[in-house]
Design a protein around this motif. Structure first.
Motif, PDB file in Angstrom:
ATOM      1  N   GLY A 158      56.189  46.670  24.698  1.00  0.00           N
ATOM      2  CA  GLY A 158      54.805  47.372  24.806  1.00  0.00           C
ATOM      3  C   GLY A 158      54.414  47.399  26.247  1.00  0.00           C
ATOM      4  N   MET A 159      54.309  46.233  26.849  1.00  0.00           N
ATOM      5  CA  MET A 159      53.790  45.994  28.475  1.00  0.00           C
ATOM      6  C   MET A 159      54.495  45.986  29.187  1.00  0.00           C
ATOM      7  N   ASP A 160      54.831  46.473  30.200  1.00  0.00           N
ATOM      8  CA  ASP A 160      55.310  46.645  31.401  1.00  0.00           C
ATOM      9  C   ASP A 160      55.799  44.740  32.152  1.00  0.00           C
ATOM     10  N   TYR A 161      54.766  44.187  32.182  1.00  0.00           N
ATOM     11  CA  TYR A 161      54.245  43.026  33.312  1.00  0.00           C
ATOM     12  C   TYR A 161      53.091  42.214  32.062  1.00  0.00           C
ATOM     13  N   VAL A 162      54.076  40.490  32.505  1.00  0.00           N
ATOM     14  CA  VAL A 162      53.175  39.359  32.249  1.00  0.00           C
ATOM     15  C   VAL A 162      52.933  39.182  33.455  1.00  0.00           C
ATOM     16  N   LEU A 163      51.975  38.877  33.992  1.00  0.00           N
ATOM     17  CA  LEU A 163      51.479  37.939  35.263  1.00  0.00           C
ATOM     18  C   LEU A 163      51.186  36.533  34.760  1.00  0.00           C
ATOM     19  N   LYS A 164      50.895  35.555  35.343  1.00  0.00           N
ATOM     20  CA  LYS A 164      50.232  34.391  35.145  1.00  0.00           C
ATOM     21  C   LYS A 164      49.224  34.658  36.389  1.00  0.00           C
ATOM     22  N   VAL A 165      47.960  34.005  36.181  1.00  0.00           N
ATOM     23  CA  VAL A 165      47.669  34.114  37.247  1.00  0.00           C
ATOM     24  C   VAL A 165      46.519  32.780  37.565  1.00  0.00           C
ATOM     25  N   LEU A 166      46.556  31.395  38.557  1.00  0.00           N
ATOM     26  CA  LEU A 166      45.869  31.060  38.734  1.00  0.00           C
ATOM     27  C   LEU A 166      44.518  30.913  39.630  1.00  0.00           C
ATOM     28  N   THR A 167      43.149  30.485  39.266  1.00  0.00           N
ATOM     29  CA  THR A 167      42.190  31.068  40.328  1.00  0.00           C
ATOM     30  C   THR A 167      40.901  30.001  39.708  1.00  0.00           C
ATOM     31  N   VAL A 168      40.084  29.721  40.888  1.00  0.00           N
ATOM     32  CA  VAL A 168      39.296  28.390  40.908  1.00  0.00           C
ATOM     33  C   VAL A 168      37.665  28.677  39.686  1.00  0.00           C
ATOM     34  N   SER A 169      37.658  29.605  39.311  1.00  0.00           N
ATOM     35  CA  SER A 169      37.122  29.910  38.570  1.00  0.00           C
ATOM     36  C   SER A 169      36.996  31.398  37.957  1.00  0.00           C
ATOM     37  N   LEU A 170      36.140  32.114  37.073  1.00  0.00           N
ATOM     38  CA  LEU A 170      36.477  33.365  35.790  1.00  0.00           C
ATOM     39  C   LEU A 170      35.805  33.924  37.389  1.00  0.00           C
ATOM     40  N   PRO A 171      35.294  34.140  37.284  1.00  0.00           N
ATOM     41  CA  PRO A 171      34.299  35.062  39.172  1.00  0.00           C
ATOM     42  C   PRO A 171      35.875  35.107  39.729  1.00  0.00           C
TER      43      PRO A 171
END
Length: 163
Positions: free
Chosen positions: A106-119
């Motif tokens: 169903g989806m083409d990619y799965v990403l794992k994203v790391l950030t310091v905040s939701l914004p």
């Protein structure tokens, strides 16, 4: 791609490096239970064959900073080779995207994203969407806690090498 033939000793060497990182010739031979010179010859053959891509520390990020981990699934509008290449080349430029896996279904990619905040995460997504990468739809999943993150047991994945 042709697979490299390995025996049980080769797998023990790979497992030792996987679990302990860079090791001295003597320490590696002790862990794998081979004499130092043959062990080192095998290790160099495995490294030269491209089986050892690097050495990495498992950093406890939660002890350094509050980090937001988000899993993002992405589906592209187009499915031509050029569409995938454009998306993948762009992903390599974004430090906050620490993993990207192409998937079937169903989806083409799965990403794992790391950030310091939701914004900050929203900023990454805004940049992706404004980059004209042909994103059709995406879903985000905020990670609440990590249950398991480990290296695979090579002896169960490589056939005919159990020792």
């Amino acid at each position: 791609m042709r697979k490299i033939a390995l025996d049980a000793a080769d797998i023990r060497i790979l497992c030792a490096v996987q679990h302990h990182g860079h090791l001295s010739k003597i320490r590696l031979s002790e862990i794998v239970n081979l004499s130092p010179t043959p062990c080192w010859i095998r290790f160099n053959r495995l490294r030269e064959a491209g089986l050892i891509r690097g050495y990495h520390a498992d950093i406890a990020l939660d002890k350094l900073a509050d980090v937001i981990r988000v899993i993002v699934t992405v589906s592209l509008k187009g499915h031509r080779t050029a569409d995938f290449q454009r998306f993948e080349q762009h992903i390599h430029r974004i430090d906050e995207i620490v993993e990207c896996t192409a998937t079937g279904g169903g989806m083409d990619y799965v990403l794992k994203v790391l950030t310091v905040s939701l914004p900050a995460f929203q900023g990454v997504m805004d940049e992706l969407l404004s980059a004209d990468l042909g994103i059709d739809r995406y879903m985000t999943y905020i990670t609440t806690r990590e249950i398991k993150s480990s290296q695979p047991n090579l002896t169960t994945l490589v056939p005919n090498t159990r020792s």
